[in-house]
Scaffold this motif. Structure first.
Motif, short mmCIF file in Angstrom:
data_model
loop_
_atom_site.label_atom_id
_atom_site.label_comp_id
_atom_site.label_asym_id
_atom_site.label_seq_id
_atom_site.Cartn_x
_atom_site.Cartn_y
_atom_site.Cartn_z
N LEU A 297 -7.08 -6.63 -4.36
CA LEU A 297 -6.12 -7.96 -3.51
C LEU A 297 -5.03 -8.45 -3.74
O LEU A 297 -3.95 -8.30 -2.81
N TYR A 298 -5.26 -8.32 -4.87
CA TYR A 298 -3.45 -8.93 -5.05
C TYR A 298 -2.71 -7.98 -5.65
O TYR A 298 -1.89 -8.80 -5.47
N HIS A 299 -3.19 -6.85 -5.73
CA HIS A 299 -2.23 -6.06 -6.20
C HIS A 299 -1.09 -5.28 -5.11
O HIS A 299 -0.48 -4.83 -5.09
N SER A 300 -2.09 -5.66 -4.31
CA SER A 300 -1.92 -4.80 -3.29
C SER A 300 -0.30 -5.91 -1.80
O SER A 300 0.02 -5.28 -1.26
N LEU A 301 -0.82 -7.03 -2.58
CA LEU A 301 0.69 -7.98 -1.71
C LEU A 301 1.90 -7.65 -2.38
O LEU A 301 2.61 -7.56 -1.77
N ARG A 302 2.44 -6.95 -3.33
CA ARG A 302 2.63 -6.55 -4.63
C ARG A 302 3.34 -5.58 -3.56
O ARG A 302 4.28 -4.38 -4.72
N GLN A 303 2.26 -3.91 -3.79
CA GLN A 303 2.07 -2.71 -3.92
C GLN A 303 1.49 -2.07 -2.57
O GLN A 303 0.35 -2.64 -2.45
N ASN A 304 2.83 -1.80 -1.31
CA ASN A 304 1.99 -1.29 -0.51
C ASN A 304 1.69 0.49 -0.52
O ASN A 304 0.46 1.28 0.34
N ASP A 305 2.01 0.92 -1.53
CA ASP A 305 1.28 2.64 -1.74
C ASP A 305 -0.04 2.50 -2.81
O ASP A 305 -0.03 2.02 -3.81
N ARG A 306 -0.92 2.62 -2.19
CA ARG A 306 -2.48 2.94 -2.95
C ARG A 306 -2.63 3.58 -2.10
O ARG A 306 -3.63 4.16 -2.14
#
Length: 364
Positions: free
Chosen positions: A290-299
């Motif tokens: 969740l924290y890294h998804s705020l800065r990275q949209n390519d998951r």
């Protein structure tokens, strides 16, 4: 509808993504305060229940000078000590037998001495028929007696049984190597403590787990019903993770927890440890994603999830292996003492704290 409005558009550099908007992000100040008030009220209720409820463990004391057959003064140092435990039931869950030596306080001496502890255990069944030995040979373990002139002697861990399948236990103990301490000190008494879980606490724990299991199940059903009309591809990352965490929360409350007391097997206890460790690992992975998804949209799986899965899986595996080893040691070696026999766990501690440090740095 049911806490979500469809659709919410999120814009980021070069990416436009539609997702089911969560009610949490559209709450008014009043609704937000009421949500947290309900949460802290439930938390306070649980704390009050813990404070006002029964104590977790109960302890029964017995003196060596009151045992039968009677012991003379020289036998108080090394035994043999023949004791019979109080009545036990599956709700007592576990048994710890602890011994404390009381020395003559007029002799100001401090010493440390290693000795060989030998223990034979016999179980008395529910119908009080003839007792049967739990093992063919006595159990032996090294112990260290530490006594100081100010604080007296430290308690000695005699045995720990993680499963109770007999109404009473008859224990014969010998302290080989302590016979010579009577040459410089006097053993006035040996106190034996039978420590078990409080049956009232065990029953309360079963009911509390059942209530939270029911709450988790109802929350999972409500969540699935609320999002049933929306394709998974339109769910926000928080909603996707909730679809994983809520079933894990059901397992965390362990639907088979009563089997720990009903089955004379290691499997229910292992499942309880497995479910709890898996939920906590999933929670760690959730916060990281969740924290890294705020800065990275390519998951994508490799670029976004793979390292996180390996890192959290590392901690999860260490916990599972260490807890399983400790559980097996407790089952096969009644004299096993976790505080004094955990030297072989240093490797697991190093691995776990190393992974925990990497997790913290990676989160930041």
């Amino acid at each position: 509808m049911h806490g979500w409005s469809y659709l919410h558009t999120t814009h980021s550099p070069g990416i436009s993504k539609r997702s089911v908007q969560m009610k949490l992000y559209n709450q008014s100040k009043r609704e937000f305060c009421l949500t947290f008030l309900c949460f802290f009220s439930m938390l306070g209720l649980c704390a009050l229940l813990g404070l006002a409820g029964p104590v977790m463990t109960i302890t029964v004391e017995e003196k060596a000078t009151q045992l039968f057959p009677k012991l003379n003064q020289s036998q108080l140092a090394a035994g043999p000590f023949l004791v019979k435990t109080p009545a036990l039931s599956p709700y007592h869950h576990q048994l710890w037998l602890i011994a404390t030596m009381i020395l003559d306080s007029s002799k100001d001496q401090s010493f440390e001495k290693w000795f060989q502890l030998s223990v034979s255990i016999e179980g008395v069944p529910t119908d009080h028929s003839s007792s049967a030995p739990l093992s063919e040979t006595p159990h032996n373990r090294s112990r260290q007696l530490i006594c100081s002139s100010n604080d007296g002697c430290e308690p000695l861990s005699i045995l720990h049984l993680s499963q109770l399948s007999h109404t009473h236990l008859i224990v014969l103990m010998r302290f080989h190597g302590l016979e010579d301490i009577v040459s410089w000190t006097t053993v006035k008494e040996v106190l034996f403590y039978y420590k078990t879980y409080n049956p009232s606490f065990t029953k309360l724990e079963i009911w509390v787990r059942f209530v939270f299991l029911l709450i988790a199940f109802l929350a999972s059903c409500w969540f699935g019903h609320s999002l049933r009309k929306y394709p998974v591809s339109d769910w926000a990352i928080e909603q996707k993770w909730l679809s994983v965490l809520l079933p894990m929360l059901i397992l965390y409350n362990n639907p088979v927890f009563p089997l720990v007391f009903l089955m004379d097997s290691w499997l229910p206890s292992f499942l309880d440890s497995l479910f709890q460790s898996s939920f906590l690992a999933a929670l760690l992975l959730f916060w990281l994603c969740l924290y890294h998804s705020l800065r990275q949209n390519d998951r994508k799986l490799v670029s976004f999830y793979l390292f996180k899965l390996l890192l959290v899986g590392w901690m999860w595996l260490v916990v599972i292996v260490a807890s399983t080893m400790q559980r097996l040691n407790e089952l096969h070696h009644p004299l096993y003492s976790a505080p004094s026999d955990t030297n072989h766990f240093y490797f697991f501690k190093v691995c776990f704290f190393t992974a925990g440090g990497i997790y913290t740095l990676y989160l930041l």
